[in-house]
Design an enzyme around this catalytic site. Structure first.
Site, PDB file in Angstrom:
ATOM      1  N   GLU A  33      96.953  67.089 -65.188  1.00 32.11           N
ATOM      2  CA  GLU A  33      96.542  66.516 -66.479  1.00 32.11           C
ATOM      3  C   GLU A  33      96.866  67.473 -67.621  1.00 32.11           C
ATOM      4  O   GLU A  33      96.575  68.672 -67.546  1.00 32.11           O
ATOM      5  CB  GLU A  33      95.039  66.240 -66.518  1.00 32.11           C
ATOM      6  CG  GLU A  33      94.514  65.165 -65.613  1.00 32.11           C
ATOM      7  CD  GLU A  33      95.259  63.846 -65.548  1.00 32.11           C
ATOM      8  OE1 GLU A  33      96.067  63.528 -66.447  1.00 32.11           O
ATOM      9  OE2 GLU A  33      95.029  63.146 -64.554  1.00 32.11           O
ATOM     10  N   ASP A 172     104.659  58.449 -67.510  1.00 33.16           N
ATOM     11  CA  ASP A 172     104.353  57.069 -67.139  1.00 33.16           C
ATOM     12  C   ASP A 172     105.624  56.236 -66.950  1.00 33.16           C
ATOM     13  O   ASP A 172     105.729  55.440 -66.024  1.00 33.16           O
ATOM     14  CB  ASP A 172     103.489  56.404 -68.226  1.00 33.16           C
ATOM     15  CG  ASP A 172     102.191  57.150 -68.436  1.00 33.16           C
ATOM     16  OD1 ASP A 172     101.851  58.002 -67.601  1.00 33.16           O
ATOM     17  OD2 ASP A 172     101.512  56.872 -69.452  1.00 33.16           O
TER      18      ASP A 172
END
Ligand code: ADP
Ligand code: MG
Length: 386
Positions: A33, A172
Site C-alpha cells: 500500500e 489497477d
C-alpha cells in the site's frame, strides 16, 4: 449468460450484431500500500468481477455508447471534434480513454458500444480501471493499434489522471490488463516489469467492505505523498524505492517523527511485498499470514491511514481465524475494504464472526465478497469466430 444478454442489448439498441467482445477485471491488492507512487512493489490480484464491452465499428467518426448500469445516460460524441467532458460522469471514463488514444496519434474511428459490469462501483475493486482497460482493449483490437498490456494500462491511467483528475498510479490498470489465471501479479512500479505468482487452490480471498464513510481521503493522500517526497529528498534520492532502513535512520534527526514513520512504512512495505510474493509462490502460508498482519500494523501505526472500523474488521477476522489466516486493510485507506486470506474451509467462520460482531461494534453493515483470482483483459473478434 452475461455475454448473451449484452449481445442482445447491443443488437436491440443498434439494430445489428456486435463485432467485438472485450472483458477486463476488477482487482484487490494483496499487499503493497502506498508503494506505487514511491516506485516500489505491489502484489494485486484480478478477480472474477468484470466489465464486459461489446461493440461494432461505424463508417463515420461518431461514438455512441451506453452502459447497462446507466441506461438513461446515452453517450454520443464525435472523434473529429476536440474531446470534452460530457453530460454524464460515467461517460467521461470513455471519453478520457479515447482522448488519450487520440493524443498519442492512434488512428481510430467511430464505434457503437455497450458496457456492462459486475464490478461493484466505489467498493475498492477498481471498477474504473476495469472499464478503462476494456475500452483500451476494444480500440486496440478494432483498429489494430498493436498496444501491449502495459501500454493499454498507461492509457487508462492517463485518462484518470488527465480527464477524471484522479492522480492514481498504474497498478489497477496494469493488473486488469495483464493478470494471468490463478495468479497474483508482482509489479515493480519503477519499470513496470511483472511476475505472476500462483495462488494456491485452497486459499480463499475475502474482500470485506467496511462501508465506513471515507472522509479527508484526498487531502490525507496528498500529505502522505509529500511526506514520502520529503524523506526521499532529505536522503538525496529521487524516490523511496532506493531507500533502506539504514539510509533512512541516517537522516532520522533531520526529519520529523511523522515523516520518518511515513517513510518507514514504505521502506518496510516494499520488503514485505517481496517476501509475501515468495511465500505465496512456495506455499508458505504461515509466513504470508504473518507478513500481512505486519503490513496492517504498519498502516495503522506508521502510515496512520486505518480507521477504527477497518482496524475492528481486522481484529474480528484475526480472532476468528486464530493465526490460521490473515487480514489487513487494502486500498488507499481511511475506510474502504479489508482483505482476508484463509483456507477455504475457514471462510464461513470468518463470515459468521463479521456478521455477529461488526454491526454490533460499529453500527455499520459490512459487505462480504468471496473472490476468485481471474485472468486479465480478454478480447474476441466475433465476426472472425462466426
Ligand atoms: P472504483 O473504486 O470502483 O474504481 P471510482 O470512483 O474510481 O470507483 O470509479 C467508479 C466510476 O467509474 C463510476 O462512478 C462510473 O462513473 C465509472 N464506471 C465504473 N463501472 C462502470 C460501468 N459498468 N458503466 C459505466 N460507468 C462505470
Ligand atoms: Mg477507481
Amino acid at each position: 449468460m452475461f455475454e448473451n444478454s449484452l449481445a442482445q442489448a447491443f443488437s436491440s439498441h443498434f439494430k445489428r450484431p456486435p463485432q467485438f467482445s472485450v472483458s477486463a477485471p476488477g482487482r484487490v491488492n494483496l499487499i503493497g500500500e502506498h508503494t506505487d507512487y514511491n516506485e516500489g512493489f505491489v502484489l494485486p490480484c484480478a478477480l472474477q468481477y468484470k466489465t464486459n464491452v461489446m461493440a461494432a465499428k461505424r463508417s463515420d467518426s461518431i461514438i455512441n455508447a451506453f452502459s447497462l448500469q446507466y441506461p438513461e445516460a446515452i453517450e454520443h460524441f464525435d472523434l473529429s471534434q476536440p474531446i470534452e467532458h460530457g453530460l454524464y460522469p460515467w461517460g467521461d471514463y470513455l471519453r478520457g480513454v479515447v482522448n488519450e488514444l487520440l493524443k498519442a496519434e492512434h488512428v481510430i474511428s467511430g464505434m457503437d458500444i455497450v458496457i456492462s459490469s459486475n464490478v461493484p462501483q466505489g467498493s475498492g475493486l477498481s471498477s474504473s480501471a476495469a472499464f478503462e482497460v476494456a475500452i483500451a482493449g476494444l480500440f486496440n483490437e478494432a483498429f489494430g493499434l498493436g498496444l501491449s498490456g502495459p501500454q493499454m494500462a498507461r492509457i487508462g491511467q492517463l485518462a484518470e489522471n488527465n480527464f477524471i483528475d484522479c492522480q492514481c498510479g498504474i497498478m489497477d490498470q496494469l493488473i486488469s490488463a495483464e493478470a494471468q489465471f490463478h495468479s497474483a501479479l508482482l509489479i515493480d512500479c519503477q519499470d513496470l516489469s511483472t511476475r505472476p505468482v500462483a495462488i494456491p487452490d485452497d486459499l480463499a480471498l475475502l474482500v470485506i467492505n467496511s462501508n465506513y464513510p471515507r472522509k479527508l481521503a484526498d487531502s490525507e493522500y496528498n500529505e502522505r505523498r509529500l511526506a514520502c517526497e520529503l524523506a526521499a529528498s532529505t536522503m538525496g534520492i529521487s524516490s523511496l524505492r532506493s531507500a533502506t532502513m539504514t539510509t533512512l535512520d541516517a537522516v532520522k534527526t533531520q526529519i520529523s517523527d511523522k515523516v520518518y514513520r511515513r517513510a518507514k512504512h514504505v521502506v518496510t512495505e516494499n520488503a514485505r511485498v517481496l517476501k509475501a510474493a515468495d511465500a505465496l509462490q512456495t506455499g508458505d502460508l504461515n509466513t504470508l499470514y504473518s507478513i500481512m498482519h505486519e503490513a496492517h500494523l504498519s498502516l495503522k501505526h506508521d502510515f496512520e491511514i486505518t480507521v477504527p472500523a477497518t482496524d475492528g474488521l481486522v481484529d474480528i477476522c484475526m480472532q476468528a481465524l486464530n493465526n490460521k489466516g490473515a487480514c489487513r486493510q487494502t486500498g488507499g485507506g481511511f475506510g474502504g475494504a479489508v482483505i482476508c486470506l484463509c483456507a477455504k474451509e475457514d471462510v464461513q467462520t470468518v463470515i459468521d464472526a463479521v456478521e455477529a460482531k461488526y454491526y454490533q461494534q460499529f453500527s455499520l453493515h459490512a459487505d462480504i465478497l468471496r473472490c476468485e483470482p481471474h485472468r486479465g483483459l480478454t478480447v474476441e473478434a466475433l465476426d472472425k469466430v462466426a
